[in-house]
Design an enzyme around this catalytic site. Structure first.
Site, PDB file in Angstrom:
ATOM      1  N   ARG B  43      28.712  56.646  54.126  1.00  0.00           N
ATOM      2  CA  ARG B  43      29.741  55.935  54.866  1.00  0.00           C
ATOM      3  C   ARG B  43      29.149  55.472  56.191  1.00  0.00           C
ATOM      4  O   ARG B  43      28.682  56.287  56.982  1.00  0.00           O
ATOM      5  CB  ARG B  43      30.923  56.871  55.105  1.00  0.00           C
ATOM      6  CG  ARG B  43      32.075  56.248  55.837  1.00  0.00           C
ATOM      7  CD  ARG B  43      33.255  57.208  55.822  1.00  0.00           C
ATOM      8  NE  ARG B  43      34.343  56.662  56.601  1.00  0.00           N
ATOM      9  CZ  ARG B  43      34.447  56.803  57.927  1.00  0.00           C
ATOM     10  NH1 ARG B  43      33.548  57.473  58.588  1.00  0.00           N
ATOM     11  NH2 ARG B  43      35.463  56.254  58.565  1.00  0.00           N
ATOM     12  N   SER B 112      40.971  55.827  48.389  1.00  0.00           N
ATOM     13  CA  SER B 112      41.712  56.704  49.292  1.00  0.00           C
ATOM     14  C   SER B 112      43.199  56.425  49.183  1.00  0.00           C
ATOM     15  O   SER B 112      43.623  55.267  49.262  1.00  0.00           O
ATOM     16  CB  SER B 112      41.288  56.454  50.752  1.00  0.00           C
ATOM     17  OG  SER B 112      39.942  56.756  50.939  1.00  0.00           O
ATOM     18  N   LYS B 141      37.172  60.174  62.178  1.00  0.00           N
ATOM     19  CA  LYS B 141      37.806  58.857  62.209  1.00  0.00           C
ATOM     20  C   LYS B 141      38.233  58.401  60.823  1.00  0.00           C
ATOM     21  O   LYS B 141      39.032  57.493  60.681  1.00  0.00           O
ATOM     22  CB  LYS B 141      36.845  57.833  62.817  1.00  0.00           C
ATOM     23  CG  LYS B 141      36.793  57.857  64.330  1.00  0.00           C
ATOM     24  CD  LYS B 141      35.902  56.750  64.866  1.00  0.00           C
ATOM     25  CE  LYS B 141      34.453  57.021  64.534  1.00  0.00           C
ATOM     26  NZ  LYS B 141      33.536  56.009  65.071  1.00  0.00           N
TER      27      LYS B 141
END
Lengths: 212, 212
Positions: B43, B112, B141
């Site tokens: 990521r 997600s 975050k």
């Protein structure tokens, strides 16, 4: 839709929502199309992938309606997702050879370069055209390297056999000097989108290029 | 490399260079692999496309060496460019159905979700697994929505038939409650990468999951 070898690079608009001062992006681009731009690049450096995708879907419909090829800046995934006509990569984006492989041969692939070495490398790696610059100093975030001037632009044009468009600080006041280098067109952001009358600004640039 | 139906979702590490305090990303991931993670997601929210691509090339080699599937966060172009084992999209990324079409059927596609509606939609659109959360409050975050709790996680798990991993604020202290919901695994960032001894942190989580 487009044969990469038959693209008209004369007046290539790159979008920047930041310069529009709240004016609608699609209205602005449609005005520029009516004014005579020949090629369109959607550039979004801050948007989420979803937002970029949704803007690209709408922009592709607009571009198709006016038969203007749509190039996506940086994001090969967005270009594939909306079946854009091509992709433009910078030196900080995916390598040209990787982009070419994933994009396939039927799409337009452009690359930003600022010197002959980068130009040759991009041509060999499979780029269809080069955006060379920045030619002049510019306020756009697009270009941060020192200006290459019309001399630098001419050297790049003379080094490769694919089309070259000048980018960076080009407007009505210096378009003649740029055209004299022999390049195939100009790429602009603020000279069109920063103008109060976008259609007229595009029309004047297109006319100035043709006149010479 | 991977059959999406045979992936082990037990302990799914998502990377975050920001939490490493200067420690090397690849050394950290290798330690986590030795500790027992079963799945890895790269990521990168700040990197340029070129930097993301170069990190992904190296991460793919590391993951292949250890036979751990590598999932790329958000960027389908990077996933295609490095032939990653899969892609994970959030609600602000490419729509699942677009990602599925461009990724092909042989790759792992995750999404997600934070409620049953998003879960059902993602499953119908072609997701192979769901990352559901955030389960608990978290400093990462990654997740900004209010915690769904183990109750929300259980509702999502009961709504779909594809694998579900819990994400957000999960660690040794609450792993038992998460496992009791019936989910297929946990996805963690800080519980592993924020730990001083990364290999041990991964090993303890893996063991805690197995023990129950």
């Amino acid at each position: 839709m487009q044969n990469p070898a038959r693209v008209d690079y004369t007046l290539y608009l790159v979008t920047d929502r930041g310069i529009l001062n709240g004016r609608d992006l699609f209205e602005a681009v449609e005005a520029a199309i009516k004014g005579g731009i020949t090629l369109l690049q959607l550039r979004e450096k801050e948007a989420s992938s979803r937002e970029f995708y949704e803007l690209a879907v709408r922009m592709k419909m607009l571009a198709d309606r006016h038969r203007i090829p749509l190039i996506i800046n940086d994001r090969l995934d967005i270009a594939l997702a909306v079946d854009a006509d091509g992709l433009h990569v910078g030196q900080e984006d995916l390598p040209v050879e990787i982009a070419r492989r994933l994009l396939g041969p039927g799409k337009i692939l452009g690359c930003s370069v600022s010197n002959e070495e980068e130009a040759l490398q991009a041509e060999r790696a499979g780029a269809d055209y080069l955006g060379a610059g920045n030619v002049y100093p510019t306020g756009s975030k697009e270009v941060a390297t020192p200006p290459i001037g019309v001399e630098g632009l001419r050297r790049i044009k003379d080094t490769v056999s694919i089309p070259v468009v000048g980018i960076g600080g080009i407007g009505l006041h210096n378009i003649e000097a740029v055209k004299e280098t022999g390049v195939d067109g100009i790429s602009v952001i603020s000279a069109i989108l920063g103008s109060r009358d976008i259609e007229r600004a595009a029309w004047e640039l297109r006319n100035a290029w043709r006149r010479q």
